[in-house]
Scaffold this motif. Structure first.
Motif, short mmCIF file in Angstrom:
data_model
loop_
_atom_site.label_atom_id
_atom_site.label_comp_id
_atom_site.label_asym_id
_atom_site.label_seq_id
_atom_site.Cartn_x
_atom_site.Cartn_y
_atom_site.Cartn_z
N UNK A 88 0.71 -0.71 0.18
CA UNK A 88 0.39 -0.07 0.28
C UNK A 88 1.07 1.45 -0.50
N UNK A 89 0.46 2.47 -0.88
CA UNK A 89 0.90 3.77 -0.57
C UNK A 89 1.26 4.01 1.03
N UNK A 90 0.29 3.91 2.06
CA UNK A 90 0.30 4.00 3.75
C UNK A 90 -0.86 3.85 4.26
N UNK A 91 -1.88 3.50 5.65
CA UNK A 91 -2.11 2.75 6.00
C UNK A 91 -1.82 4.37 7.28
N UNK A 92 -3.42 5.31 6.88
CA UNK A 92 -3.11 5.96 7.96
C UNK A 92 -4.00 6.16 9.09
N UNK A 93 -4.67 5.18 8.96
CA UNK A 93 -5.13 4.79 10.34
C UNK A 93 -5.60 2.98 10.31
N UNK A 94 -5.62 1.92 11.32
CA UNK A 94 -5.93 0.71 11.59
C UNK A 94 -6.30 0.08 13.31
N UNK A 95 -7.55 0.01 13.50
CA UNK A 95 -7.82 -0.01 14.68
C UNK A 95 -9.12 -0.94 14.94
N UNK A 96 -9.07 -1.79 15.58
CA UNK A 96 -9.70 -2.66 16.24
C UNK A 96 -10.92 -2.90 17.57
N UNK A 97 -12.42 -3.02 17.37
CA UNK A 97 -13.25 -3.81 18.70
C UNK A 97 -12.88 -5.03 18.69
N UNK A 98 -12.53 -5.49 19.52
CA UNK A 98 -11.99 -7.51 19.99
C UNK A 98 -13.13 -7.81 20.92
N UNK A 109 -5.79 6.56 -4.19
CA UNK A 109 -6.30 6.56 -3.40
C UNK A 109 -6.76 6.31 -2.45
N UNK A 110 -7.42 7.09 -1.48
CA UNK A 110 -7.82 7.29 -0.25
C UNK A 110 -8.79 5.83 -0.52
N UNK A 111 -9.26 5.02 0.53
CA UNK A 111 -9.82 3.31 0.57
C UNK A 111 -10.58 4.09 2.14
N UNK A 112 -11.09 4.19 2.81
CA UNK A 112 -12.27 3.27 4.06
C UNK A 112 -12.15 2.01 4.13
N UNK A 113 -11.64 1.19 5.01
CA UNK A 113 -11.94 0.25 5.46
C UNK A 113 -12.70 -0.04 6.61
N UNK A 114 -14.15 -0.68 6.71
CA UNK A 114 -14.47 -1.44 7.51
C UNK A 114 -15.51 -2.52 7.62
#
Length: 171
Positions: A38-48, A78-83
């Protein structure tokens, strides 16, 4: 064995009923971006949420991330939001089969992650879930123009039906 980029080990003996929030820091995100191309990851978080039965730990939750990846055609960012919701099961490492031996998997086995000892890695499991959510053929709004400039025709323009359509008499 190397430590994963986004490692959040948890002792399975203390996993039952545990709810947690994990987030990758800047260096972890940069390392994961390299790993996943990827170009970059600006945010990665999770509730578990974790629950335990004997030596098996079930993890359910939701990961969310903001990533930037390259268009598969034009290479623009390309910015992509992942949920993504996830559910996986940590199981003790199997000792009954050889590394190259074929084994049969049932549908419920496909989300199982083996662990050794007394710890499983929630962070690595979330990272793997993110990897599965990435579209490897993502195209942006300028992809068609880039194809046109490169002389690449769309598959439907090259189909036998398109050729036949071109043979029809013009009115």
């Amino acid at each position: 064995m190397t430590t994963p980029e986004f490692s959040r080990p948890i002792d399975i003996r203390q996993a039952d009923g545990k709810d947690m929030h994990i987030a990758a820091d800047a260096s972890e995100r940069a390392a994961l971006a390299r790993r996943f191309g990827l170009v970059r990851i600006d945010r990665l978080e999770a509730r578990v949420s974790l629950s335990r039965r004997d030596r098996t730990v079930d993890a359910t939750g939701r990961l969310s991330a903001d990533i930037v990846q390259s268009c598969a055609v034009s290479a623009e960012d390309l910015p992509v939001a992942v949920a993504e919701d996830f559910a996986f099961r940590f199981v003790p490492e199997a000792s009954g089969h050889l590394p190259d031996e074929e084994i049969e998997l049932d549908a419920e086995d496909c989300d199982e992650i083996e662990y050794a000892g007394t710890h499983c890695d929630i962070g690595e499991a979330v990272a793997q879930s993110l990897a599965l959510a990435i579209d490897p053929f993502l195209t942006g709004p300028n992809a068609d123009e880039a194809r046109r400039k490169a002389g690449i025709v769309a598959p439907e323009d090259n189909s036998p039906f398109a050729v036949l359509k071109g043979l029809q008499p013009k009115e």
